[in-house]
Write a protein that holds these residues in place. Structure first.
Motif: not given
Length: 441
Positions: A246-265
């Motif tokens: 688990i990369d917790q920082d990346a998890v929160n990027k998804y939660v924050e809807n960061d454009a560089a972290y789109p769900a389902n790639a």
């Protein structure tokens, strides 16, 4: 002008999806024009006649292909599927029209040079119609006449360094996903294991000796891109023993809807799905409820994780498979021939995939199963049907694998336990007088 009128087949072209009818018509036209000047070794209008006989089958509601006995090449019992037409006078181009199965490379990797040589050969000695690939795997060359079988076989083996695949009651051509050559999820080298199994079991591939067909399919991870769990007598599915990383920082990027972290790639981009919701799209969809997200931290109870891959697929930059990787072995999947369709049953929850010792642990499981199946299997009985008939417990006995919780399909409903004599201290024999000393009447 088409050689035969095909109103039924024409209707198949009217739908929204591509039709095999269009492909066959195109190939018939190519052969009729023959702009390449090919010296066809089978009737030039064979594809026209193929369309004609398929049209007749639709019209009559029954097949016009008949079984005409075994057709093959010298030394091989598999690799060629015999086809004979029961209307040879009307369709002489398909009087005998045999399909050849060619062993596809691991991962289905080809060079363009090889594909050109293969298609040139089939234009010359066959119909020019191919299927890349069949349901089992294989390059399917559809079809040719009897005199061309040995000619094609010679060219494939001597000039192209290429073998035929499996057909009949034998081992079918092993099939796999791209594995570690392209996929970060792959837990073992599927390509290497397919290459090994293909070479190790050449006799089983080409000389039918089994009760019925037997399929190996290999998936590098639980996403099961080859669908091995539903389509193979022995399924190898990549898995891992340790925790999901688990990369917790990346998890929160998804939660924050960061454009560089789109769900389902980014697979769902283009639709109005709304903002990403980790509770709705990940936590609530975990089949065992082993995840929670609190105080900006994702926690996974890995002991209860079933490796379904859903959370990893949704957040691939945040979650990764574990590092202690190998595969699970499942047995008994098949299509509905005798006892209905079956999914594979888990036999080996985890096994290391070790090429350094020639995959000895895997081949031991395979050969123990084959010994049992060839001894006990009925004609046309798949492994899954033998397991159904004699019981999963018997499969554990012949493979020497001890029963474990992962083997339990559902809780036992029979309140009685039946023991074998060698499991009972002293066996079945009892001295009645000795027994009565301790149980006075």
């Amino acid at each position: 002008m088409a050689k035969h009128e095909t109103p039924f087949l024409d209707q198949l072209e009217s739908g929204p999806w591509p039709s095999f009818v269009s492909d066959l018509k195109q190939q018939a036209e190519v052969r009729a024009k023959n702009e390449k000047g090919v010296e066809f070794q089978i009737p030039q209008d064979c594809v026209d006649d193929l369309l004609g006989i398929v049209e007749l089958s639709y019209k009559h509601g029954r097949t016009h292909w008949k079984h005409g006995g075994i057709v093959g090449v010298f030394g091989y019992g598999g690799g060629v599927i015999g086809r004979y037409c029961d209307q040879p006078q009307a369709f002489p181009g398909v009087e005998h029209f045999h399909t050849m199965r060619v062993n596809q490379p691991a991962g289905k990797y080809y060079t363009t040079d090889y594909l050109r040589k293969l298609t040139d050969l089939w234009d010359f000695r066959g119909s020019g119609v191919t299927n890349m690939h069949g349901a089992t795997g294989d390059i399917i060359l559809l079809p040719t006449t009897t005199p061309q079988l040995e000619e094609v076989f010679w060219t494939l083996t001597h000039d192209y360094n290429q073998d035929l695949g499996g057909s009949g009651s034998n081992l079918r051509t092993p099939a796999d996903c791209l594995g570690q050559s392209r996929c970060e999820y792959a837990c073992y080298d599927t390509n290497a294991l397919v290459h090994f199994l293909t070479n190790e079991y050449q006799d089983e591939l080409h000389r039918p000796a089994f009760p019925y067909k037997f399929k190996f399919k290999l998936d590098g991870c639980p996403n099961c891109c080859v669908a091995s769990i539903a389509r193979s007598d022995m399924s190898f599915i990549g898995t891992w023993k340790d925790d999901i990383r688990i990369d917790q920082d990346a998890v929160n990027k998804y939660v924050e809807n960061d454009a560089a972290y789109p769900a389902n790639a980014g697979a769902h981009k283009g639709g109005d799905w709304g903002p990403f919701d980790i509770e709705k799209e990940v936590i609530a969809l975990c089949p065992t409820g082993c995840m929670k997200f609190e105080n900006k931290k994702l926690a996974i109870d890995n002991a209860n994780c079933t490796r379904c891959m859903h959370c990893i697929n949704v957040m691939p930059k945040a979650l990764k498979i574990g590092k202690e990787t190998g595969c699970s072995i499942l047995c008994g999947a098949k299509a509905p021939i005798l006892d209905g369709a079956q999914m594979g049953s888990l036999l080996v929850p985890f096994i290391e995939v070790n090429p350094d010792n020639d995959y000895e642990a895997i081949t031991e499981v395979i050969e123990n199963i084959w010994d049992w199946w060839m001894e006990e299997g009925k004609n046309r009985e798949r492994l899954g049907e033998l397991i159904m008939r004699q019981g999963f417990q018997k499969l554990l006995e012949v493979t020497g694998i001890e029963a474990m919780p992962q083997h339990v399909q559902y809780p036992r409903t029979n309140p009685y336990i039946f023991w074998k004599e060698d499991e009972v201290t002293g066996g079945w024999e009892r001295d009645v007088e000795e027994y009565r000393k301790h149980h006075q009447r």
